[in-house]
Motif scaffolding. Structure first.
Motif, PDB file in Angstrom:
ATOM      1  N   ALA A  68      73.822  40.403 -39.672  1.00  0.00           N
ATOM      2  CA  ALA A  68      73.041  40.200 -40.524  1.00  0.00           C
ATOM      3  C   ALA A  68      72.748  38.688 -40.072  1.00  0.00           C
ATOM      4  O   ALA A  68      71.554  38.140 -41.881  1.00  0.00           O
ATOM      5  CB  ALA A  68      74.274  40.445 -41.853  1.00  0.00           C
ATOM      6  N   TRP A  69      73.193  37.880 -39.683  1.00  0.00           N
ATOM      7  CA  TRP A  69      72.335  36.245 -39.969  1.00  0.00           C
ATOM      8  C   TRP A  69      71.215  35.909 -38.999  1.00  0.00           C
ATOM      9  O   TRP A  69      71.062  34.727 -38.905  1.00  0.00           O
ATOM     10  CB  TRP A  69      74.101  35.500 -39.959  1.00  0.00           C
ATOM     11  CG  TRP A  69      74.758  35.554 -41.287  1.00  0.00           C
ATOM     12  CD1 TRP A  69      75.965  36.161 -41.175  1.00  0.00           C
ATOM     13  CD2 TRP A  69      74.607  35.161 -42.461  1.00  0.00           C
ATOM     14  NE1 TRP A  69      76.261  36.500 -41.906  1.00  0.00           N
ATOM     15  CE2 TRP A  69      75.531  35.292 -43.005  1.00  0.00           C
ATOM     16  CE3 TRP A  69      73.419  34.322 -42.702  1.00  0.00           C
ATOM     17  CZ2 TRP A  69      75.616  35.159 -44.055  1.00  0.00           C
ATOM     18  CZ3 TRP A  69      73.862  33.711 -44.045  1.00  0.00           C
ATOM     19  CH2 TRP A  69      74.765  34.762 -45.012  1.00  0.00           C
ATOM     20  N   ALA A  70      71.380  36.749 -37.951  1.00  0.00           N
ATOM     21  CA  ALA A  70      70.680  36.467 -36.155  1.00  0.00           C
ATOM     22  C   ALA A  70      70.437  37.989 -36.034  1.00  0.00           C
ATOM     23  O   ALA A  70      70.218  39.034 -35.969  1.00  0.00           O
ATOM     24  CB  ALA A  70      71.587  35.572 -35.833  1.00  0.00           C
ATOM     25  N   ASN A  71      68.862  38.251 -35.393  1.00  0.00           N
ATOM     26  CA  ASN A  71      68.774  39.344 -34.820  1.00  0.00           C
ATOM     27  C   ASN A  71      69.396  38.733 -33.629  1.00  0.00           C
ATOM     28  O   ASN A  71      69.108  38.477 -31.978  1.00  0.00           O
ATOM     29  CB  ASN A  71      66.740  39.249 -34.602  1.00  0.00           C
ATOM     30  CG  ASN A  71      66.215  39.265 -33.871  1.00  0.00           C
ATOM     31  OD1 ASN A  71      66.947  40.949 -33.940  1.00  0.00           O
ATOM     32  ND2 ASN A  71      65.248  39.842 -33.165  1.00  0.00           N
ATOM     33  N   VAL A  72      70.188  39.251 -34.110  1.00  0.00           N
ATOM     34  CA  VAL A  72      70.883  39.658 -31.968  1.00  0.00           C
ATOM     35  C   VAL A  72      71.657  41.577 -32.087  1.00  0.00           C
ATOM     36  O   VAL A  72      71.563  41.898 -33.248  1.00  0.00           O
ATOM     37  CB  VAL A  72      72.280  39.015 -32.442  1.00  0.00           C
ATOM     38  CG1 VAL A  72      72.016  37.964 -32.204  1.00  0.00           C
ATOM     39  CG2 VAL A  72      73.519  39.093 -33.365  1.00  0.00           C
ATOM     40  N   PHE A  73      71.755  42.007 -31.022  1.00  0.00           N
ATOM     41  CA  PHE A  73      73.081  43.300 -30.906  1.00  0.00           C
ATOM     42  C   PHE A  73      74.122  43.017 -30.160  1.00  0.00           C
ATOM     43  O   PHE A  73      74.172  42.174 -29.305  1.00  0.00           O
ATOM     44  CB  PHE A  73      71.868  43.986 -29.527  1.00  0.00           C
ATOM     45  CG  PHE A  73      72.649  44.876 -29.444  1.00  0.00           C
ATOM     46  CD1 PHE A  73      72.912  46.384 -29.509  1.00  0.00           C
ATOM     47  CD2 PHE A  73      73.599  44.842 -27.903  1.00  0.00           C
ATOM     48  CE1 PHE A  73      73.376  47.221 -29.319  1.00  0.00           C
ATOM     49  CE2 PHE A  73      74.584  45.645 -27.891  1.00  0.00           C
ATOM     50  CZ  PHE A  73      74.294  47.034 -27.902  1.00  0.00           C
ATOM     51  N   VAL A  74      75.299  43.573 -31.189  1.00  0.00           N
ATOM     52  CA  VAL A  74      76.361  43.403 -30.796  1.00  0.00           C
ATOM     53  C   VAL A  74      76.441  45.344 -29.789  1.00  0.00           C
ATOM     54  O   VAL A  74      76.182  45.509 -30.567  1.00  0.00           O
ATOM     55  CB  VAL A  74      76.716  43.310 -31.887  1.00  0.00           C
ATOM     56  CG1 VAL A  74      76.620  41.635 -32.915  1.00  0.00           C
ATOM     57  CG2 VAL A  74      76.995  44.560 -33.253  1.00  0.00           C
ATOM     58  N   VAL A  75      76.984  45.109 -29.153  1.00  0.00           N
ATOM     59  CA  VAL A  75      78.438  45.968 -28.506  1.00  0.00           C
ATOM     60  C   VAL A  75      79.445  46.277 -29.192  1.00  0.00           C
ATOM     61  O   VAL A  75      79.160  47.952 -29.141  1.00  0.00           O
ATOM     62  CB  VAL A  75      79.686  45.014 -27.012  1.00  0.00           C
ATOM     63  CG1 VAL A  75      79.675  46.415 -26.636  1.00  0.00           C
ATOM     64  CG2 VAL A  75      78.665  44.532 -26.574  1.00  0.00           C
ATOM     65  N   ALA A  76      80.461  45.819 -30.113  1.00  0.00           N
ATOM     66  CA  ALA A  76      80.734  46.647 -31.367  1.00  0.00           C
ATOM     67  C   ALA A  76      80.700  46.090 -32.591  1.00  0.00           C
ATOM     68  O   ALA A  76      80.918  45.240 -33.178  1.00  0.00           O
ATOM     69  CB  ALA A  76      82.335  47.173 -30.917  1.00  0.00           C
ATOM     70  N   GLY A  77      80.458  46.615 -33.579  1.00  0.00           N
ATOM     71  CA  GLY A  77      80.789  46.154 -34.905  1.00  0.00           C
ATOM     72  C   GLY A  77      79.741  47.447 -36.127  1.00  0.00           C
ATOM     73  O   GLY A  77      79.772  48.826 -35.671  1.00  0.00           O
ATOM     74  N   HIS A  78      80.249  47.194 -37.123  1.00  0.00           N
ATOM     75  CA  HIS A  78      79.550  48.082 -38.148  1.00  0.00           C
ATOM     76  C   HIS A  78      80.839  49.767 -38.027  1.00  0.00           C
ATOM     77  O   HIS A  78      79.431  50.287 -38.863  1.00  0.00           O
ATOM     78  CB  HIS A  78      78.533  48.460 -38.332  1.00  0.00           C
ATOM     79  CG  HIS A  78      77.725  47.006 -38.612  1.00  0.00           C
ATOM     80  ND1 HIS A  78      77.407  46.331 -39.987  1.00  0.00           N
ATOM     81  CD2 HIS A  78      76.585  46.039 -37.386  1.00  0.00           C
ATOM     82  CE1 HIS A  78      76.753  45.531 -39.366  1.00  0.00           C
ATOM     83  NE2 HIS A  78      76.823  45.318 -38.147  1.00  0.00           N
ATOM     84  N   GLY A  79      82.032  49.288 -38.060  1.00  0.00           N
ATOM     85  CA  GLY A  79      82.778  50.884 -37.932  1.00  0.00           C
ATOM     86  C   GLY A  79      81.792  51.823 -37.182  1.00  0.00           C
ATOM     87  O   GLY A  79      81.494  51.790 -36.112  1.00  0.00           O
ATOM     88  N   PRO A  80      82.448  52.669 -37.836  1.00  0.00           N
ATOM     89  CA  PRO A  80      81.255  54.424 -37.824  1.00  0.00           C
ATOM     90  C   PRO A  80      80.012  54.119 -36.853  1.00  0.00           C
ATOM     91  O   PRO A  80      80.086  55.151 -35.905  1.00  0.00           O
ATOM     92  CB  PRO A  80      81.915  55.151 -38.402  1.00  0.00           C
ATOM     93  CG  PRO A  80      81.832  54.518 -40.212  1.00  0.00           C
ATOM     94  CD  PRO A  80      82.376  52.678 -39.531  1.00  0.00           C
TER      95      PRO A  80
END
Length: 96
Positions: A11-23
């Motif tokens: 939400a704050w940066a243009n990034v990919f995260v390995v795990a997040g946003h639950g389901p």
């Protein structure tokens, strides 16, 4: 970044995260324990390198003392270097 921070980062940066946003995270039940072991410094340098390669990690956010955990002392083996270290957060850039 850990699961909690990973929910906010996109939400704050243009990034990919390995795990997040639950389901919405693919195979979270498999990925989250591996991510926690990675961030917790519980992987060997070879396992860490494999994790970085598999997920295309180019940056790591460590929170509240994670960088001081055993295992992160050899982060240089990933070709990583510190970009930021302040107020309990450490941001590492990982060379591909």
């Amino acid at each position: 970044a850990g699961f909690e921070a990973s929910n906010a980062l996109p939400a704050w940066a243009n990034v990919f995260v390995v795990a997040g946003h639950g389901p919405e995270s693919t195979n979270l039940h498999v990925t989250l324990p591996r991510l926690n072991a990675f961030l917790g410094g519980q992987l060997t340098s070879g396992e860490r390198a494999a994790f970085v390669s598999e997920y295309g990690v180019d940056g790591v956010l460590l929170e509240s003392g994670q960088a001081a955990m055993p295992g992160w002392s050899s982060i240089g083996s990933l070709g990583a270097f510190e970009l930021y270290n302040e107020r309990g957060y450490v941001v590492l850039a990982v060379d591909p």
